[in-house]
Design a protein around this motif. Structure first.
Motif, PDB file in Angstrom:
ATOM      1  N   GLN A  58     -16.048  -6.170   1.647  1.00 40.00           N
ATOM      2  CA  GLN A  58     -14.948  -6.948   2.216  1.00 40.00           C
ATOM      3  C   GLN A  58     -14.417  -7.908   1.169  1.00 40.00           C
ATOM      4  O   GLN A  58     -15.186  -8.496   0.416  1.00 40.00           O
ATOM      5  N   LYS A  59     -13.111  -8.064   1.131  1.00 34.81           N
ATOM      6  CA  LYS A  59     -12.491  -9.041   0.245  1.00 34.81           C
ATOM      7  C   LYS A  59     -11.918 -10.155   1.106  1.00 34.81           C
ATOM      8  O   LYS A  59     -11.232  -9.896   2.097  1.00 34.81           O
ATOM      9  N   LYS A  60     -12.235 -11.389   0.738  1.00 36.83           N
ATOM     10  CA  LYS A  60     -11.738 -12.548   1.470  1.00 36.83           C
ATOM     11  C   LYS A  60     -10.855 -13.375   0.551  1.00 36.83           C
ATOM     12  O   LYS A  60     -11.084 -13.425  -0.657  1.00 36.83           O
ATOM     13  N   TYR A  90       1.636  -6.836   6.183  1.00 36.36           N
ATOM     14  CA  TYR A  90       0.582  -6.619   7.178  1.00 36.36           C
ATOM     15  C   TYR A  90      -0.532  -5.733   6.629  1.00 36.36           C
ATOM     16  O   TYR A  90      -1.640  -5.737   7.140  1.00 36.36           O
ATOM     17  N   ASP A  91      -0.241  -4.935   5.592  1.00 30.88           N
ATOM     18  CA  ASP A  91      -1.281  -4.139   4.945  1.00 30.88           C
ATOM     19  C   ASP A  91      -2.132  -4.983   4.023  1.00 30.88           C
ATOM     20  O   ASP A  91      -3.282  -4.662   3.767  1.00 30.88           O
ATOM     21  N   VAL A  92      -1.584  -6.077   3.502  1.00 30.96           N
ATOM     22  CA  VAL A  92      -2.326  -6.965   2.595  1.00 30.96           C
ATOM     23  C   VAL A  92      -3.270  -7.857   3.390  1.00 30.96           C
ATOM     24  O   VAL A  92      -4.457  -7.953   3.080  1.00 30.96           O
ATOM     25  N   LEU A 127      -8.885  -4.611  -0.191  1.00 34.08           N
ATOM     26  CA  LEU A 127      -9.685  -4.675  -1.411  1.00 34.08           C
ATOM     27  C   LEU A 127      -8.830  -4.631  -2.672  1.00 34.08           C
ATOM     28  O   LEU A 127      -9.175  -5.235  -3.679  1.00 34.08           O
ATOM     29  N   LYS A 128      -7.705  -3.955  -2.638  1.00 32.67           N
ATOM     30  CA  LYS A 128      -6.860  -3.820  -3.825  1.00 32.67           C
ATOM     31  C   LYS A 128      -5.760  -4.873  -3.890  1.00 32.67           C
ATOM     32  O   LYS A 128      -4.923  -4.825  -4.787  1.00 32.67           O
ATOM     33  N   ALA A 129      -5.755  -5.828  -2.961  1.00 34.73           N
ATOM     34  CA  ALA A 129      -4.711  -6.851  -2.938  1.00 34.73           C
ATOM     35  C   ALA A 129      -4.931  -7.847  -4.076  1.00 34.73           C
ATOM     36  O   ALA A 129      -6.053  -8.263  -4.344  1.00 34.73           O
ATOM     37  N   THR A 130      -3.852  -8.228  -4.729  1.00 31.67           N
ATOM     38  CA  THR A 130      -3.912  -9.208  -5.810  1.00 31.67           C
ATOM     39  C   THR A 130      -3.526 -10.583  -5.280  1.00 31.67           C
ATOM     40  O   THR A 130      -2.971 -10.702  -4.174  1.00 31.67           O
ATOM     41  N   LYS A 131      -3.800 -11.618  -6.075  1.00 31.04           N
ATOM     42  CA  LYS A 131      -3.483 -12.978  -5.639  1.00 31.04           C
ATOM     43  C   LYS A 131      -1.987 -13.192  -5.422  1.00 31.04           C
ATOM     44  O   LYS A 131      -1.596 -13.809  -4.424  1.00 31.04           O
ATOM     45  N   PRO A 132      -1.090 -12.683  -6.292  1.00 23.83           N
ATOM     46  CA  PRO A 132       0.346 -12.839  -6.003  1.00 23.83           C
ATOM     47  C   PRO A 132       0.786 -12.109  -4.734  1.00 23.83           C
ATOM     48  O   PRO A 132       1.650 -12.604  -3.994  1.00 23.83           O
ATOM     49  N   GLN A 133       0.192 -10.951  -4.446  1.00 22.91           N
ATOM     50  CA  GLN A 133       0.529 -10.231  -3.216  1.00 22.91           C
ATOM     51  C   GLN A 133       0.066 -11.010  -1.993  1.00 22.91           C
ATOM     52  O   GLN A 133       0.781 -11.083  -0.985  1.00 22.91           O
ATOM     53  N   ILE A 134      -1.124 -11.602  -2.066  1.00 23.81           N
ATOM     54  CA  ILE A 134      -1.650 -12.390  -0.948  1.00 23.81           C
ATOM     55  C   ILE A 134      -0.777 -13.615  -0.719  1.00 23.81           C
ATOM     56  O   ILE A 134      -0.436 -13.949   0.417  1.00 23.81           O
ATOM     57  N   SER A 186       5.505 -15.333   3.564  1.00 24.57           N
ATOM     58  CA  SER A 186       6.552 -14.700   4.361  1.00 24.57           C
ATOM     59  C   SER A 186       6.147 -14.546   5.832  1.00 24.57           C
ATOM     60  O   SER A 186       6.983 -14.677   6.718  1.00 24.57           O
ATOM     61  N   LEU A 187       4.855 -14.269   6.094  1.00 25.53           N
ATOM     62  CA  LEU A 187       4.435 -14.059   7.479  1.00 25.53           C
ATOM     63  C   LEU A 187       4.367 -15.363   8.272  1.00 25.53           C
ATOM     64  O   LEU A 187       4.698 -15.393   9.454  1.00 25.53           O
ATOM     65  N   PHE A 188       3.911 -16.446   7.641  1.00 26.60           N
ATOM     66  CA  PHE A 188       3.698 -17.690   8.369  1.00 26.60           C
ATOM     67  C   PHE A 188       4.721 -18.771   8.035  1.00 26.60           C
ATOM     68  O   PHE A 188       4.742 -19.817   8.681  1.00 26.60           O
ATOM     69  N   GLY A 189       5.540 -18.564   7.029  1.00 27.92           N
ATOM     70  CA  GLY A 189       6.572 -19.546   6.682  1.00 27.92           C
ATOM     71  C   GLY A 189       6.002 -20.850   6.150  1.00 27.92           C
ATOM     72  O   GLY A 189       6.482 -21.925   6.494  1.00 27.92           O
TER      73      GLY A 189
END
Length: 97
Positions: free
Chosen positions: A78-80, A7-9, A34-41, A47-50
């Protein structure tokens, strides 16, 4: 139970005309940290949406300088993330996180 770090990502879904148009190509747009990486996203979305994520594209929109009542202020960056889902998977962004 999903990990609370996910939820922080993922901050929020982006609901604009352009983001609804890319939904025809099985893509969904999210605001992310802003600090989220592609593997974290990718891990957070799966995991959140299955759903199964095939690709993650990111972009950073630089903050603009705006004036409010004569005072100069600056909007934050903003990072999208544009997430491409596997064939047959969907996410209903109108329900929220």
């Amino acid at each position: 139970m999903s990990d609370l770090r996910h939820y922080d990502v993922i901050t929020s879904p982006v609901i604009t005309e352009k983001s609804t148009m890319v939904s025809e190509y099985n893509q969904v747009v999210f605001n992310v940290a802003l600090k989220a990486t592609k593997p974290q996203i990718k891990a957070a979305i799966e995991s959140l949406f299955g759903v199964k994520v095939t690709a993650v594209n990111t972009l950073i929109r630089k903050g603009k300088v705006k004036r409010f009542r004569g005072r100069v202020g600056r909007q934050s960056d903003q990072k999208k993330a544009i997430v491409t889902l596997a064939e047959g998977d969907t996410i209903d962004v109108s329900t929220g996180l």
